[in-house]
Design a protein around this motif. Structure first.
Motif, PDB file in Angstrom:
ATOM      1  N   ASP A  53      17.177 -12.285   0.373  1.00 54.13           N
ATOM      2  CA  ASP A  53      15.972 -12.301   1.205  1.00 54.13           C
ATOM      3  C   ASP A  53      14.879 -11.409   0.623  1.00 54.13           C
ATOM      4  O   ASP A  53      13.685 -11.677   0.808  1.00 54.13           O
ATOM      5  CB  ASP A  53      16.307 -11.845   2.626  1.00 54.13           C
ATOM      6  N   LEU A  54      15.271 -10.348  -0.081  1.00 52.42           N
ATOM      7  CA  LEU A  54      14.275  -9.471  -0.703  1.00 52.42           C
ATOM      8  C   LEU A  54      13.490 -10.187  -1.788  1.00 52.42           C
ATOM      9  O   LEU A  54      12.332  -9.866  -2.058  1.00 52.42           O
ATOM     10  CB  LEU A  54      14.953  -8.226  -1.293  1.00 52.42           C
ATOM     11  N   LEU A  55      14.138 -11.176  -2.422  1.00 50.23           N
ATOM     12  CA  LEU A  55      13.470 -11.935  -3.477  1.00 50.23           C
ATOM     13  C   LEU A  55      12.594 -13.049  -2.917  1.00 50.23           C
ATOM     14  O   LEU A  55      11.833 -13.673  -3.667  1.00 50.23           O
ATOM     15  CB  LEU A  55      14.516 -12.531  -4.427  1.00 50.23           C
ATOM     16  N   GLY A  56      12.698 -13.312  -1.624  1.00 50.25           N
ATOM     17  CA  GLY A  56      11.916 -14.380  -1.016  1.00 50.25           C
ATOM     18  C   GLY A  56      10.470 -13.959  -0.788  1.00 50.25           C
ATOM     19  O   GLY A  56      10.119 -12.779  -0.797  1.00 50.25           O
ATOM     20  N   SER A  57       9.624 -14.947  -0.554  1.00 56.24           N
ATOM     21  CA  SER A  57       8.192 -14.685  -0.377  1.00 56.24           C
ATOM     22  C   SER A  57       7.883 -14.076   0.985  1.00 56.24           C
ATOM     23  O   SER A  57       6.838 -13.443   1.158  1.00 56.24           O
ATOM     24  CB  SER A  57       7.396 -15.983  -0.550  1.00 56.24           C
ATOM     25  N   ASP A  58       8.751 -14.251   1.976  1.00 53.95           N
ATOM     26  CA  ASP A  58       8.499 -13.730   3.315  1.00 53.95           C
ATOM     27  C   ASP A  58       9.284 -12.448   3.590  1.00 53.95           C
ATOM     28  O   ASP A  58       9.587 -12.128   4.736  1.00 53.95           O
ATOM     29  CB  ASP A  58       8.846 -14.787   4.369  1.00 53.95           C
ATOM     30  N   ARG A  59       9.635 -11.719   2.543  1.00 56.06           N
ATOM     31  CA  ARG A  59      10.398 -10.482   2.717  1.00 56.06           C
ATOM     32  C   ARG A  59       9.587  -9.444   3.489  1.00 56.06           C
ATOM     33  O   ARG A  59       8.370  -9.428   3.443  1.00 56.06           O
ATOM     34  CB  ARG A  59      10.801  -9.898   1.359  1.00 56.06           C
ATOM     35  N   ARG A  60      10.290  -8.577   4.177  1.00 53.05           N
ATOM     36  CA  ARG A  60       9.662  -7.490   4.916  1.00 53.05           C
ATOM     37  C   ARG A  60       9.936  -6.174   4.197  1.00 53.05           C
ATOM     38  O   ARG A  60      11.088  -5.857   3.893  1.00 53.05           O
ATOM     39  CB  ARG A  60      10.205  -7.428   6.339  1.00 53.05           C
ATOM     40  N   LEU A  61       8.888  -5.418   3.935  1.00 49.17           N
ATOM     41  CA  LEU A  61       9.038  -4.131   3.263  1.00 49.17           C
ATOM     42  C   LEU A  61       9.198  -2.987   4.245  1.00 49.17           C
ATOM     43  O   LEU A  61       9.861  -1.991   3.937  1.00 49.17           O
ATOM     44  CB  LEU A  61       7.825  -3.864   2.357  1.00 49.17           C
ATOM     45  N   GLY A  62       8.591  -3.093   5.411  1.00 47.03           N
ATOM     46  CA  GLY A  62       8.606  -1.983   6.345  1.00 47.03           C
ATOM     47  C   GLY A  62       7.605  -0.914   5.926  1.00 47.03           C
ATOM     48  O   GLY A  62       7.003  -0.969   4.846  1.00 47.03           O
ATOM     49  N   ILE A  63       7.417   0.081   6.776  1.00 47.95           N
ATOM     50  CA  ILE A  63       6.448   1.139   6.508  1.00 47.95           C
ATOM     51  C   ILE A  63       6.838   1.930   5.263  1.00 47.95           C
ATOM     52  O   ILE A  63       5.994   2.206   4.395  1.00 47.95           O
ATOM     53  CB  ILE A  63       6.333   2.079   7.719  1.00 47.95           C
ATOM     54  N   VAL A  64       8.102   2.287   5.132  1.00 44.10           N
ATOM     55  CA  VAL A  64       8.548   3.066   3.962  1.00 44.10           C
ATOM     56  C   VAL A  64       8.420   2.222   2.701  1.00 44.10           C
ATOM     57  O   VAL A  64       7.958   2.708   1.656  1.00 44.10           O
ATOM     58  CB  VAL A  64      10.000   3.543   4.155  1.00 44.10           C
ATOM     59  N   GLY A  65       8.800   0.950   2.767  1.00 44.63           N
ATOM     60  CA  GLY A  65       8.686   0.078   1.602  1.00 44.63           C
ATOM     61  C   GLY A  65       7.247  -0.128   1.192  1.00 44.63           C
ATOM     62  O   GLY A  65       6.917  -0.098  -0.007  1.00 44.63           O
ATOM     63  N   PHE A  66       6.348  -0.335   2.170  1.00 38.92           N
ATOM     64  CA  PHE A  66       4.937  -0.498   1.840  1.00 38.92           C
ATOM     65  C   PHE A  66       4.369   0.788   1.241  1.00 38.92           C
ATOM     66  O   PHE A  66       3.559   0.727   0.305  1.00 38.92           O
ATOM     67  CB  PHE A  66       4.138  -0.884   3.086  1.00 38.92           C
ATOM     68  N   THR A  67       4.784   1.931   1.764  1.00 37.01           N
ATOM     69  CA  THR A  67       4.307   3.205   1.217  1.00 37.01           C
ATOM     70  C   THR A  67       4.710   3.339  -0.248  1.00 37.01           C
ATOM     71  O   THR A  67       3.903   3.738  -1.100  1.00 37.01           O
ATOM     72  CB  THR A  67       4.873   4.375   2.029  1.00 37.01           C
ATOM     73  N   ALA A  68       5.965   3.001  -0.553  1.00 34.95           N
ATOM     74  CA  ALA A  68       6.421   3.066  -1.942  1.00 34.95           C
ATOM     75  C   ALA A  68       5.695   2.032  -2.803  1.00 34.95           C
ATOM     76  O   ALA A  68       5.356   2.309  -3.963  1.00 34.95           O
ATOM     77  CB  ALA A  68       7.933   2.834  -1.998  1.00 34.95           C
ATOM     78  N   TYR A  69       5.426   0.853  -2.239  1.00 40.60           N
ATOM     79  CA  TYR A  69       4.748  -0.204  -2.986  1.00 40.60           C
ATOM     80  C   TYR A  69       3.326   0.207  -3.357  1.00 40.60           C
ATOM     81  O   TYR A  69       2.912   0.080  -4.517  1.00 40.60           O
ATOM     82  CB  TYR A  69       4.737  -1.478  -2.136  1.00 40.60           C
ATOM     83  N   GLN A  70       2.562   0.720  -2.379  1.00 41.17           N
ATOM     84  CA  GLN A  70       1.196   1.135  -2.700  1.00 41.17           C
ATOM     85  C   GLN A  70       1.189   2.352  -3.620  1.00 41.17           C
ATOM     86  O   GLN A  70       0.291   2.495  -4.457  1.00 41.17           O
ATOM     87  CB  GLN A  70       0.398   1.399  -1.419  1.00 41.17           C
ATOM     88  N   ALA A  71       2.203   3.217  -3.506  1.00 41.38           N
ATOM     89  CA  ALA A  71       2.294   4.358  -4.416  1.00 41.38           C
ATOM     90  C   ALA A  71       2.583   3.899  -5.838  1.00 41.38           C
ATOM     91  O   ALA A  71       2.030   4.450  -6.809  1.00 41.38           O
ATOM     92  CB  ALA A  71       3.378   5.327  -3.939  1.00 41.38           C
ATOM     93  N   ALA A  72       3.436   2.880  -5.983  1.00 41.00           N
ATOM     94  CA  ALA A  72       3.729   2.346  -7.316  1.00 41.00           C
ATOM     95  C   ALA A  72       2.483   1.707  -7.926  1.00 41.00           C
ATOM     96  O   ALA A  72       2.169   1.921  -9.106  1.00 41.00           O
ATOM     97  CB  ALA A  72       4.864   1.328  -7.231  1.00 41.00           C
TER      98      ALA A  72
END
Length: 596
Positions: free
Chosen positions: A84-103
């Motif tokens: 599901d993480l590899l799918g287009s509709d995956r959910r990152l959550g607040i912590v995941g989005f924070t890490a994503y924008q930091a990356a």
């Protein structure tokens, strides 16, 4: 009392003065930093007087915070979660989005910072030294002021869209987007990457490159095999620090993204305002663990791969504009020209746009109405409204108070971390920890601890919010005093110290009469940093100033920007002037320093 006995007492005090200062500094650090951080940790594991990990368990299993990873913590099949993480509709959550924008912010900062280091190291041109000095800007400019500048640049009626409209192009919608946040983070952190990479690049010994070239290596291979291994650790250090800083981002996201693009730090602040202290503390601890893990991973890498050169002869610099350039020389300069254009948009336009917006009305005409609004608000504003003069007065008062605390703390820590003794690296790590901990965590800890009150022996001890703000600012500023003073102490000729000691001077007397006068420019530069950082600090201040009249200029800007951009830009210009004048005045007292 005889002269001999008085002299003996004085000499005894001098011999023990450094030890007493070290103990006092450790106690102060415990109060202004480690106790607040410890309070946050206790809040996360002690709920209603009961020790529990239930708050952490709820956080980890909540998809709102951890997205698809929450299913892993809930015990679901890892293969199903991974699919599901590899799918287009995956959910990152607040912590995941924070890490994503930091990356993304880290990639953008490295992409802008490394070419700047290449320009500074490999080319000679007028203004190079000035440009190198300007890489210190991230440590001086308040983040909320920069956020206002980005709103003035990338807003619907900002300077970027005005310029595009002038050439017949449509508007660009960047405000309240992830792209705006990433660009703003690059503004702050690309100069940091450039600074540390430049320092590493300048330490590369030119003789090693010449040897490789004499053995038949091409320029590219000489760079790949000789230069690159020596600058990789610095680039990674800049990347690691950028990730940590942007993972704990707060003012920029709050101003440019709002709650629709909220990071962990923004939600900690939101939970504090909603009085959900246990959940806020647990989320803050999760953020702290992730940030410290990144730094620890980098430090382990550096210990294994760092390359250090002693007595190196720096690489020669070429003229940026040679009299008769060849095609081979023209191509890199074309690329650098494009880079300079992009850098101008990212680094220069936000500040200029903020200044321009502060003197521009809705019809595009020049006006001072925004400054008149601030004057009128000062004269007629209600008690609950933010007024300019109290904000300026509080900012200056807090800055002076934090300077009086941070400067002696930083000098003592610099002395302790430049002495040869067992455990020095541990002392350095412990005292530099505030660099890796966000202001929100420190502010929350001070609020829940010293501000709300502590029971000791039947007595309840509480401090005012203004004192807590000074403590938070001192904790944020003193590491910069250490980083400007310590290099000077490390580079001193030890024979001067040994000669003074041989003549009977105590350790404290040598420090006061010999060492500090020789590194005085670094001391004054550290004072300038501590003062400027205090004036611009927002994260801890906004937590501790909520519901009080202890608001500062950055807090005033944040409250203005939510209502009217014009007064926010005018207040931003006032903050820019006060910060710049304070920094220049203090720095002029002690000359130049090459610290940090």
């Amino acid at each position: 009392m005889t002269d001999a006995s008085g002299r003996a007492i004085r000499e005894g005090v001098e011999r023990r003065a450094l030890a007493v200062l070290a103990v006092a500094t450790a106690a102060l650090l415990l109060v202004v930093f480690y106790y607040p951080v410890g309070t946050v940790f206790v809040e996360s594991v002690v709920v209603d007087g009961v020790v529990t990990l239930g708050v952490f368990a709820e956080l980890l299993r909540d998809p709102f915070y951890f997205g698809e990873f929450a299913r892993l913590f809930a015990g679901e099949n890892p293969l199903s979660v991974g699919r599901d993480l590899l799918g287009s509709d995956r959910r990152l959550g607040i912590v995941g989005f924070t890490a994503y924008q930091a990356a993304l912010s880290t990639v953008a900062s490295v992409a802008l910072g490394v070419p700047a280091a290449y320009l500074l190291v490999r080319f000679e041109f007028r203004g190079r030294r000035t440009l190198r000095s300007l890489t210190i800007l991230p440590f001086v400019l308040p983040s909320i002021m920069v956020a206002v500048g980005f709103v003035a640049t990338f807003g619907r009626s900002g300077t970027l869209n005005t310029a595009l409209a002038a050439v017949g192009l449509g508007p660009v919608e960047l405000l309240f987007t992830l792209e705006a946040i990433v660009i703003a983070h690059a503004f702050y952190n690309a100069p940091l990457v450039a600074r540390v990479t430049t320092a590493a690049w300048e330490s590369v010994d030119a003789r090693t490159v010449e040897t490789a070239r004499s053995l038949g290596a091409s320029p590219f291979r000489a760079f790949r095999d000789v230069v690159a291994p020596q600058i990789y650790p610095a680039v990674l250090m800049g990347a690691a620090l950028t990730f940590v800083f942007t993972f704990g981002t707060f003012p920029i996201v709050l101003a440019l993204g709002g709650f629709q693009l909220a990071t962990v730090e923004v939600f900690v602040y939101r939970l504090v305002r909603q009085l959900h202290y246990a959940e806020a503390a647990a989320l803050a601890v999760v953020e702290l663990v992730i940030s410290l893990s990144i730094l620890l991973a980098y430090l382990r890498y550096e210990a294994r791969h760092a390359v250090r050169s002693r007595g190196a002869r720096t690489l020669p610099r070429r003229p940026l504009l040679p009299p008769a350039p060849t095609l081979r020389e023209v191509l890199p300069r074309v690329g650098l020209s494009a880079y300079v254009l992009v850098a101008a948009v990212v680094f220069v336009s936000p500040i200029l746009s903020m200044v321009l917006a502060s003197v521009t009305g809705g019809d595009g005409a020049l006006t001072l109405d925004h400054y008149r609004f601030l004057v009128d608000r000062q004269r007629t504003g209600a008690a609950f409204q933010v007024r300019p003069w109290p904000a300026i007065r509080n900012s200056l008062a807090f800055a002076v108070g934090s300077l009086l605390v941070a400067l002696p703390m930083g000098v003592v820590v610099a002395v302790l971390t430049t002495r040869r003794y067992r455990g020095r690296k541990l002392v350095d790590a412990v005292t530099m920890a505030p660099l890796a901990v966000s202001g929100i965590i420190v502010g929350l800890g001070l609020l829940r601890g010293l501000v709300f009150g502590v029971e000791i022996g039947g007595w309840r001890i509480a401090v005012a919010g203004s004192i807590a703000i000074v403590a938070a600012h001192a904790a944020a500023g003193y590491p910069f005093v250490v980083r400007t003073v310590a290099p000077g102490l490390e580079g001193l000729d030890r024979s001067l110290v040994e000669s003074a000691r041989a003549l009977g001077a105590s350790r404290a007397r040598v420090l006061l009469d010999v060492e500090l006068p020789l590194v005085w420019p670094g001391v004054v530069a550290g004072a300038a940093f501590a003062f400027a950082i205090s004036i611009g600090e927002f994260s801890a201040t906004v937590v501790l100033a909520t519901g009080t009249d202890a608001y500062t200029m950055p807090v005033a800007i944040e409250r203005f920007i939510g209502r009217r951009l014009g007064p926010a830009t005018a207040m931003g210009v006032v903050l820019l002037v006060v910060t710049s004048v304070s920094f220049v005045v203090i720095d002029r007292l002690g000359g130049e320093s090459d610290g940090l």
